[in-house]
Design a protein around this motif. Structure first.
Motif, PDB file in Angstrom:
ATOM      1  N   PHE A  29      45.266 -46.201-117.093  1.00 42.80           N
ATOM      2  CA  PHE A  29      45.808 -44.871-117.963  1.00 42.80           C
ATOM      3  C   PHE A  29      46.198 -44.085-116.563  1.00 42.80           C
ATOM      4  O   PHE A  29      45.654 -43.669-116.073  1.00 42.80           O
ATOM      5  CB  PHE A  29      44.843 -44.097-118.408  1.00 42.80           C
ATOM      6  CG  PHE A  29      44.084 -44.807-119.946  1.00 42.80           C
ATOM      7  CD1 PHE A  29      44.524 -44.752-120.949  1.00 42.80           C
ATOM      8  CD2 PHE A  29      42.868 -45.604-119.488  1.00 42.80           C
ATOM      9  CE1 PHE A  29      44.154 -45.707-122.038  1.00 42.80           C
ATOM     10  CE2 PHE A  29      42.288 -46.263-120.415  1.00 42.80           C
ATOM     11  CZ  PHE A  29      42.872 -46.290-121.837  1.00 42.80           C
ATOM     12  N   GLY A  30      47.688 -43.462-116.896  1.00 43.04           N
ATOM     13  CA  GLY A  30      48.247 -42.751-116.328  1.00 43.04           C
ATOM     14  C   GLY A  30      47.936 -41.034-116.917  1.00 43.04           C
ATOM     15  O   GLY A  30      48.281 -40.952-118.057  1.00 43.04           O
ATOM     16  N   VAL A  31      47.371 -40.301-116.046  1.00 36.99           N
ATOM     17  CA  VAL A  31      46.926 -39.014-116.595  1.00 36.99           C
ATOM     18  C   VAL A  31      47.884 -37.780-116.165  1.00 36.99           C
ATOM     19  O   VAL A  31      47.846 -37.780-114.834  1.00 36.99           O
ATOM     20  CB  VAL A  31      45.434 -38.481-116.432  1.00 36.99           C
ATOM     21  CG1 VAL A  31      45.042 -37.389-116.973  1.00 36.99           C
ATOM     22  CG2 VAL A  31      44.488 -39.919-116.743  1.00 36.99           C
ATOM     23  N   LEU A  32      48.339 -37.129-117.200  1.00 35.70           N
ATOM     24  CA  LEU A  32      49.074 -35.998-116.719  1.00 35.70           C
ATOM     25  C   LEU A  32      48.442 -34.628-116.925  1.00 35.70           C
ATOM     26  O   LEU A  32      47.810 -34.325-117.878  1.00 35.70           O
ATOM     27  CB  LEU A  32      50.370 -35.818-117.478  1.00 35.70           C
ATOM     28  CG  LEU A  32      51.107 -37.177-117.765  1.00 35.70           C
ATOM     29  CD1 LEU A  32      52.318 -36.812-118.673  1.00 35.70           C
ATOM     30  CD2 LEU A  32      51.737 -37.635-116.143  1.00 35.70           C
ATOM     31  N   ILE A  33      48.328 -33.784-115.827  1.00 35.65           N
ATOM     32  CA  ILE A  33      47.453 -32.535-115.956  1.00 35.65           C
ATOM     33  C   ILE A  33      48.342 -31.405-115.421  1.00 35.65           C
ATOM     34  O   ILE A  33      49.545 -31.367-114.765  1.00 35.65           O
ATOM     35  CB  ILE A  33      46.450 -32.682-115.045  1.00 35.65           C
ATOM     36  CG1 ILE A  33      46.652 -32.733-113.706  1.00 35.65           C
ATOM     37  CG2 ILE A  33      45.275 -33.752-115.655  1.00 35.65           C
ATOM     38  CD1 ILE A  33      45.576 -32.411-112.757  1.00 35.65           C
ATOM     39  N   SER A  34      47.931 -30.243-115.627  1.00 35.67           N
ATOM     40  CA  SER A  34      48.274 -28.926-115.083  1.00 35.67           C
ATOM     41  C   SER A  34      47.409 -28.054-114.645  1.00 35.67           C
ATOM     42  O   SER A  34      47.822 -26.987-113.830  1.00 35.67           O
ATOM     43  CB  SER A  34      49.209 -28.379-116.277  1.00 35.67           C
ATOM     44  OG  SER A  34      50.326 -28.889-116.718  1.00 35.67           O
ATOM     45  N   GLY A  35      46.072 -28.540-114.776  1.00 35.08           N
ATOM     46  CA  GLY A  35      45.112 -27.359-114.331  1.00 35.08           C
ATOM     47  C   GLY A  35      43.817 -27.817-113.919  1.00 35.08           C
ATOM     48  O   GLY A  35      43.817 -28.901-113.031  1.00 35.08           O
ATOM     49  N   ASN A  36      42.642 -27.407-114.649  1.00 34.56           N
ATOM     50  CA  ASN A  36      41.339 -27.698-114.210  1.00 34.56           C
ATOM     51  C   ASN A  36      41.097 -29.144-114.061  1.00 34.56           C
ATOM     52  O   ASN A  36      40.184 -29.610-113.453  1.00 34.56           O
ATOM     53  CB  ASN A  36      40.507 -26.764-115.168  1.00 34.56           C
ATOM     54  CG  ASN A  36      38.860 -27.126-114.949  1.00 34.56           C
ATOM     55  OD1 ASN A  36      38.562 -27.318-113.566  1.00 34.56           O
ATOM     56  ND2 ASN A  36      38.124 -26.910-115.874  1.00 34.56           N
TER      57      ASN A  36
ATOM     58  N   SER B 228      44.993 -44.947-113.640  1.00 39.11           N
ATOM     59  CA  SER B 228      45.945 -45.584-112.633  1.00 39.11           C
ATOM     60  C   SER B 228      46.663 -44.563-111.525  1.00 39.11           C
ATOM     61  O   SER B 228      47.002 -44.638-110.176  1.00 39.11           O
ATOM     62  CB  SER B 228      47.344 -46.208-113.219  1.00 39.11           C
ATOM     63  OG  SER B 228      47.935 -45.305-113.913  1.00 39.11           O
ATOM     64  N   VAL B 229      46.960 -43.224-112.118  1.00 40.17           N
ATOM     65  CA  VAL B 229      47.369 -42.322-111.201  1.00 40.17           C
ATOM     66  C   VAL B 229      47.260 -40.857-112.096  1.00 40.17           C
ATOM     67  O   VAL B 229      47.227 -40.864-113.120  1.00 40.17           O
ATOM     68  CB  VAL B 229      49.033 -42.469-110.826  1.00 40.17           C
ATOM     69  CG1 VAL B 229      49.858 -42.616-112.415  1.00 40.17           C
ATOM     70  CG2 VAL B 229      49.673 -41.368-109.909  1.00 40.17           C
ATOM     71  N   VAL B 230      47.041 -39.568-111.289  1.00 42.42           N
ATOM     72  CA  VAL B 230      47.070 -38.503-111.956  1.00 42.42           C
ATOM     73  C   VAL B 230      48.557 -37.729-111.122  1.00 42.42           C
ATOM     74  O   VAL B 230      48.448 -37.772-110.031  1.00 42.42           O
ATOM     75  CB  VAL B 230      45.863 -37.747-111.688  1.00 42.42           C
ATOM     76  CG1 VAL B 230      45.910 -36.052-111.968  1.00 42.42           C
ATOM     77  CG2 VAL B 230      44.669 -38.411-112.170  1.00 42.42           C
ATOM     78  N   ILE B 231      49.005 -37.147-112.298  1.00 43.23           N
ATOM     79  CA  ILE B 231      50.291 -36.582-111.974  1.00 43.23           C
ATOM     80  C   ILE B 231      50.227 -34.855-112.748  1.00 43.23           C
ATOM     81  O   ILE B 231      49.777 -34.574-113.745  1.00 43.23           O
ATOM     82  CB  ILE B 231      51.405 -37.166-112.600  1.00 43.23           C
ATOM     83  CG1 ILE B 231      51.649 -38.335-111.911  1.00 43.23           C
ATOM     84  CG2 ILE B 231      52.723 -36.156-112.325  1.00 43.23           C
ATOM     85  CD1 ILE B 231      52.807 -39.286-112.427  1.00 43.23           C
ATOM     86  N   SER B 232      50.524 -34.041-111.749  1.00 47.26           N
ATOM     87  CA  SER B 232      50.286 -32.452-112.145  1.00 47.26           C
ATOM     88  C   SER B 232      51.665 -32.098-111.781  1.00 47.26           C
ATOM     89  O   SER B 232      52.566 -32.281-110.762  1.00 47.26           O
ATOM     90  CB  SER B 232      49.367 -31.947-111.274  1.00 47.26           C
ATOM     91  OG  SER B 232      49.366 -30.482-111.795  1.00 47.26           O
TER      92      SER B 232
ATOM     93  N   THR C 190      37.776 -39.381-106.522  1.00 51.74           N
ATOM     94  CA  THR C 190      37.390 -40.403-107.089  1.00 51.74           C
ATOM     95  C   THR C 190      38.318 -41.602-106.399  1.00 51.74           C
ATOM     96  O   THR C 190      37.970 -42.808-106.702  1.00 51.74           O
ATOM     97  CB  THR C 190      37.528 -40.384-108.704  1.00 51.74           C
ATOM     98  OG1 THR C 190      37.019 -39.207-108.925  1.00 51.74           O
ATOM     99  CG2 THR C 190      36.805 -41.478-109.454  1.00 51.74           C
ATOM    100  N   GLY C 191      39.051 -41.339-105.519  1.00 53.66           N
ATOM    101  CA  GLY C 191      40.030 -42.300-105.003  1.00 53.66           C
ATOM    102  C   GLY C 191      41.205 -42.769-105.791  1.00 53.66           C
ATOM    103  O   GLY C 191      41.641 -44.084-105.772  1.00 53.66           O
ATOM    104  N   VAL C 192      41.399 -41.997-106.754  1.00 54.64           N
ATOM    105  CA  VAL C 192      42.701 -42.018-107.631  1.00 54.64           C
ATOM    106  C   VAL C 192      43.950 -41.396-107.076  1.00 54.64           C
ATOM    107  O   VAL C 192      43.615 -40.259-106.751  1.00 54.64           O
ATOM    108  CB  VAL C 192      42.384 -41.793-108.899  1.00 54.64           C
ATOM    109  CG1 VAL C 192      43.639 -41.652-109.885  1.00 54.64           C
ATOM    110  CG2 VAL C 192      41.313 -42.619-109.786  1.00 54.64           C
TER     111      VAL C 192
END
Ligand code: GRF
Length: 201
Positions: free
Chosen positions: A3-10, A31-35, A49-51
């Motif tokens: 899962f690639g997770v897209l965030i903007s905040g907390n 897999s990756v977090v993109i903000s 978490t090492g992501v």
């Protein structure tokens, strides 16, 4: 399932997803977090978490299409199977949606189609509804409009403050989103046009 997770905040929803992957409740990993924002605390949660955690800054690109392309490349480079928007406060562009057809989920803190947009909790509270809730839905090119995968009601109690309501909604989000992603990873989400079923485990 990656899962690639897209965030903007907390990133409290991201945290719930990371925890559920770590415990095995979701048969998958992030897999990756993109903000789109460099100061998003969720980036820190991912790093701990090492992501891989990336700030993809919209201001660094000439237009939305170029930004969207960069997001798609980053998702692909990290071997992403499925995209999860978790408090991502931007409309996703056509390139990412096209690269991950019916593989982009969003969570919204109200019972869609009521109270779409950036202020779902406050909107419901100020309207005076007695029941609001949480919606997990497929994303498309219109904000908060795609097919609904799961919803759960949250009562608005007499005497609630908006902060108290918000806390109860987040509690439901943190359980419901991992449950839906567990179903996705197991192949239990069945799409029939706008109607989506989550089969029992
Ligand atoms: C959540 O309420 C989500 O439903 C909405 O934005 C909020 C994000 O919170 N789209 P967090 O960043 O996951 O803590």
């Amino acid at each position: 399932m990656r899962f690639g997770v897209l965030i903007s905040g907390n990133g409290s929803n991201l945290q719930a997803i990371l925890d559920a992957c770590a415990s095995g409740a979701i048969a998958g990993e992030v897999s990756v977090v993109i903000s789109n924002r460099g100061d998003a605390f969720g980036l820190e949660r991912a790093r701990r978490t090492g992501v891989p955690a990336l700030h993809v800054d919209p201001a660094a690109f000439p237009d939305r299409a170029a930004y969207d392309h960069a997001a798609r490349v980053a998702l692909d480079e990290h071997g992403t199977d499925y995209v999860v928007m978790a408090g991502y406060m931007k409309l996703l562009g056509a390139e990412v949606l096209g690269a991950y057809p019916m593989r982009v989920l969003n969570i919204h803190p109200a019972l869609l189609p009521s109270f779409p947009g950036a202020h779902g909790i406050r909107g419901a509270f100020e309207w005076g509804v007695k029941v609001t809730g949480v919606t997990v839905h497929f994303a498309n090119e219109v904000f908060d409009e795609g097919p609904i995968v799961a919803q759960e009601a949250v009562p608005v109690l007499d005497g609630d403050t908006v902060e108290e309501l918000e806390a109860r909604i987040h509690e439901v989000e943190h359980r419901l989103y991992p449950e839906v992603l567990a179903a996705v990873a197991d192949g239990r989400v069945v799409v029939e046009g706008r109607r989506v079923r989550v089969a029992a485990r």
